[in-house]
Design an enzyme around this catalytic site. Structure first.
Site, PDB file in Angstrom:
ATOM      1  N   HIS A 207       0.859  -1.177   0.000  1.00  0.00           N
ATOM      2  CA  HIS A 207       0.000   0.000   0.000  1.00  0.00           C
ATOM      3  C   HIS A 207       0.902   1.236   0.000  1.00  0.00           C
ATOM      4  O   HIS A 207       2.019   1.197   0.514  1.00  0.00           O
ATOM      5  CB  HIS A 207      -0.909  -0.003   1.232  1.00  0.00           C
ATOM      6  CG  HIS A 207      -2.032  -0.978   1.124  1.00  0.00           C
ATOM      7  ND1 HIS A 207      -3.047  -1.059   2.038  1.00  0.00           N
ATOM      8  CD2 HIS A 207      -2.292  -1.932   0.191  1.00  0.00           C
ATOM      9  CE1 HIS A 207      -3.902  -2.017   1.675  1.00  0.00           C
ATOM     10  NE2 HIS A 207      -3.465  -2.567   0.568  1.00  0.00           N
ATOM     11  N   CYS A 238      -7.435   3.141   2.483  1.00  0.00           N
ATOM     12  CA  CYS A 238      -6.811   2.336   3.534  1.00  0.00           C
ATOM     13  C   CYS A 238      -7.816   2.170   4.663  1.00  0.00           C
ATOM     14  O   CYS A 238      -8.182   3.145   5.309  1.00  0.00           O
ATOM     15  CB  CYS A 238      -5.554   3.026   4.050  1.00  0.00           C
ATOM     16  SG  CYS A 238      -4.742   2.078   5.349  1.00  0.00           S
TER      17      CYS A 238
HETATM   18 MG    MG Z   1      -4.834  -3.876  -0.552  1.00  0.00          MG
END
Ligand code: MG
Length: 300
Positions: A207, A238
């Site tokens: 990420h 997120c």
């Molecule tokens: Mg992911």
């Protein structure tokens, strides 16, 4: 450095599952079709999970039924258990994806099972998948850090990764669930995991929450890893830092790989078409730096 890398496109599943806006089934299908046209060899299309818990994935079977399948591309479905796997098989998924955590408290919080209990579940999933001749790919979440426990011991990642490989997973996607990984962690983690799992079977799922995803990929490439997950446009926020960036954007990854001369068979321009399409549907600008720069240049 490697001449070829594999990208696993997770936008339709990991991306859309973490978007708050409900995207119409027809738009999901059109998005997957655009990603196929971009040349992707592996696309995670949907998840066969509880529609009550994850309403964004309630139409998974309809999406699978509607997509045009490009020869050679594998269309995968995330499954939490055998019930999900049976639905994925019925829908014609080419591959199943399972997910276990490296952190005990994350496992309990996320799926209400201990790591050991989840591995028992996945052993049954893998046995049934093998019977149905469906390859299984496994995610190890919270591999670089946990929202509850903080630092995670690379040995714990190695143990879960080895268990998933031993039960039949052909590839282990080591995942930075909270977007905390930095390049200094890649070598020590790989040292530990490759004692149990061959490097050819390791993928990374980064990420970009803290801006380190591409640096992590570059470090991993230099250490011999050749498979990376990414999401068109950086789709999907997120879940542990609302408002923050999540998945590494496929365009950003491709821009770097293309520049390095690492072949993927995926067209950056066509991924941009796909993310431009889905950006309108989710109703907010996507995080991809490449896409943002492209739009800014066109607006001049
Ligand atoms: Mg992911």
């Amino acid at each position: 450095m490697t001449k070829h890398a594999k990208i696993v496109e997770v936008g339709p599943r990991d991306g859309l599952q973490n978007e708050s806006v409900a995207v119409a089934t027809a738009d999901k299908i059109a998005f997957v079709n655009r990603l196929s046209e971009a040349g992707h060899m592996a696309i995670e299309v949907a998840a066969f999970v509880s529609a009550r818990r994850v309403p964004q994935m309630a139409d998974a079977a309809e999406v699978f039924a509607g997509i045009s399948r490009r020869p050679g591309t594998k269309y995968a479905a995330l499954v939490p258990n055998v019930t999900g796997l049976e639905r994925a098989i019925d829908a014609g998924a080419d591959e199943a994806a399972i997910f276990a955590a490296a952190s005990e408290s994350f496992s309990r919080s996320n799926i209400n099972q201990t790591i050991a209990e989840s591995l028992d579940t996945y052993r049954t999933v893998c046995a049934r998948a093998s019977e149905a001749r469906l390859p299984v790919r496994a995610y190890v979440s919270t591999a670089f850090g946990c929202p509850f426990e903080g630092a995670i011991d690379p040995a714990a990642v190695a143990t879960v990764s080895a268990a998933l490989m031993d039960m039949g997973a052909y590839e282990i996607a080591i995942s930075d669930t909270i977007g905390i990984a930095h390049p200094g962690q890649i070598g020590p983690l790989l040292n530990e995991v490759t004692r149990r799992v061959p490097i050819e079977r390791i993928a990374f799922h980064f990420h970009d929450t803290r801006g380190t995803a591409l640096a992590n990929v570059l470090m991993a490439l230099q250490l011999g890893v050749t498979a990376f997950d990414a999401s068109a446009g950086g789709l999907g926020g997120c879940p542990y830092a609302p408002g923050a960036t999540g998945n590494l954007a496929t365009e950003d990854l491709l821009y770097m790989l293309d520049g390095l001369g690492v072949e993927t068979a995926v067209s950056l321009a066509k991924v941009l078409d796909a993310s431009t399409f889905i950006e309108e549907k989710v109703g907010h600008p996507l995080a991809s730096r490449y896409a943002t720069a492209h739009k800014a240049a066109r607006a001049r």
